[in-house]
Design a protein around this motif. Structure first.
Motif, PDB file in Angstrom:
ATOM      1  N   THR A  57       0.832  -1.206   0.000  1.00  0.00           N
ATOM      2  CA  THR A  57       0.000   0.000   0.000  1.00  0.00           C
ATOM      3  C   THR A  57       0.864   1.252   0.000  1.00  0.00           C
ATOM      4  O   THR A  57       0.572   2.226  -0.709  1.00  0.00           O
ATOM      5  N   HIS A  61       0.949   4.308  -2.754  1.00  0.00           N
ATOM      6  CA  HIS A  61       0.856   5.711  -2.361  1.00  0.00           C
ATOM      7  C   HIS A  61       2.037   6.512  -2.899  1.00  0.00           C
ATOM      8  O   HIS A  61       1.871   7.608  -3.447  1.00  0.00           O
ATOM      9  N   CYS A  88      -5.033   4.494  -3.115  1.00  0.00           N
ATOM     10  CA  CYS A  88      -3.813   5.302  -3.265  1.00  0.00           C
ATOM     11  C   CYS A  88      -4.091   6.596  -4.014  1.00  0.00           C
ATOM     12  O   CYS A  88      -3.419   7.611  -3.781  1.00  0.00           O
ATOM     13  N   TYR A  91      -5.872   8.910  -1.475  1.00  0.00           N
ATOM     14  CA  TYR A  91      -4.935   9.475  -0.507  1.00  0.00           C
ATOM     15  C   TYR A  91      -4.398  10.825  -0.978  1.00  0.00           C
ATOM     16  O   TYR A  91      -4.098  11.706  -0.165  1.00  0.00           O
TER      17      TYR A  91
END
Length: 386
Positions: A57, A61, A88, A91
């Protein structure tokens, strides 16, 4: 028969010794084993650069950050994946758009992606995140051609596919993560993956500028490299302690003992992948001419998962559990998660993905699964089906 999980790690004495040696060394993190692991992994997939990070993850990101995803970015991905492939983008403030899957491969359908792109004004979309679901490699050559046509970048989510590949239009083998078509590719080293480091991830690329940016973003946006300093004060004038925070980065570092474990596991990667392919062929043969729909068996499939489809999925899931066989479902479509439903998605938006989900079941697939265990799994499934 002891309990059989759908996936599990394999840790050898050599793996344990590699970790112990690091624990006895001067570095537990930010030491020499990280660079060694990165180089070995880059060589394994055929990429120029690799950046090891704390998990898959985090890798996604950082890729989104390196590609400047922001509130103006609109990105396409598959609804049949783990939520991180879409998250992602969120984010970084971007918007996620899903496209339906190919019902034969369970991969993102390029014709659906093209239709989605063409339904919006030119320049609306920024990128695509194709997923090598279950270990089956996406045809990135075709996606690269599409992306170039519309000026898009590609992040390949290859978490399921280290060692996987597809054959390009020139009959050449293209390894997942080799950087020939995707701008960035990411991998995961979660315990159920091919290479296990507890937690951990890797980003591969052939782009030197993206590589340098990833190194910066991985460690708080901080550099101690004097050649990269932006302030006038030099490292010599300031002393050896001087560093600069040049971007808003994160602490997404992996540890030295995880990297040592990863390097040790890489030594067996080819043999472990071959074992997975043998197991897949045995499943294929066992389920021929039954009510079970088995996956498309491409030669380059890395078989992180072996996914079958069966009408009474819940019945089989419970029956296997009663017989100490633990299956799993991959995945609940991302667009049906409450978070994404709040974004406006609803049941019926992607009928092929939803139809797949209603019948899919991942049965045990890992390199240490024995022939006897697999035979027991097969016999149990066939008994239920009959």
């Amino acid at each position: 028969m002891k309990a059989i999980p759908y996936g599990r790690q394999t840790i050898t004495d050599e793996d344990i010794q590699a970790v112990v040696e690091v624990l006895k060394s001067d570095f537990l993190t930010q030491g020499p084993h990280i660079a060694t692991f990165e180089q070995k992994f880059a060589d394994y997939v055929g990429a120029k650069y690799a950046v090891a990070v704390s998990n898959g993850t985090a890798a996604l990101h950082l890729c989104a950050l390196a590609l400047n995803v922001n509130e103006k970015s609109n990105v396409i991905t598959s609804p049949i994946t783990f939520a991180a492939s879409a998250n992602c983008i969120k984010y970084c403030g971007g918007e996620v758009f899903f496209a339906d899957i190919d019902p034969k491969t369970f991969l993102l359908d390029i014709t659906k992606v093209r239709a989605l792109i063409e339904s919006k004004p030119k320049g609306f979309f920024s990128g695509i995140v194709p997923v090598d679901f279950a270990g089956n490699a996406v045809d990135l050559e075709a996606f690269r051609k599409l992306a170039d046509e519309f000026g898009l970048w590609i992040i390949e989510d290859a978490c399921h596919a280290p060692g996987g590949y597809f054959i390009d239009s020139h009959k050449q083998q293209q390894n997942c993560g080799n950087g020939n078509f995707a701008d960035l590719s990411i991998f995961s080293f979660h315990p159920v993956k091919h290479i296990a480091t507890g937690e951990g991830g890797m980003i591969t690329t052939n782009n030197p500028a993206l590589y340098e940016n990833l190194l910066l973003l991985r460690t708080h946006g901080i550099t101690k490299n004097a050649t990269q300093f932006q302030n006038e004060a030099s490292e010599v004038a300031q002393g050896g302690w001087y560093y600069e925070m040049q971007e808003l980065g994160y602490n997404y570092r992996i540890t030295d003992f995880q990297a040592a474990l990863g390097s040790s596991q890489l030594e067996r990667a080819a043999a472990n992948l071959e074992r997975r392919r043998v197991l897949a062929k045995q499943y294929d043969a066992a389920f021929e001419n039954t009510a079970i729909i088995k996956p498309i068996n491409h030669p380059g499939n890395a078989y992180h998962l072996y996914v079958i489809q069966i009408k009474d999925r819940l019945g089989l899931y419970n029956y296997l559990k009663e017989n100490h066989i633990y299956a799993q479902v991959h995945y609940v479509p991302v667009h049906l998660m409450p978070y994404y439903q709040k974004q406006g998605y609803k049941k019926g938006d992607f009928p092929l993905a939803e139809k797949y989900y209603e019948a899919c079941l991942s049965i045990p697939m890992y390199q240490s699964l024995t022939d006897d265990e697999q035979q027991y799994i097969i016999e149990t499934i066939l008994k239920f089906v009959k």
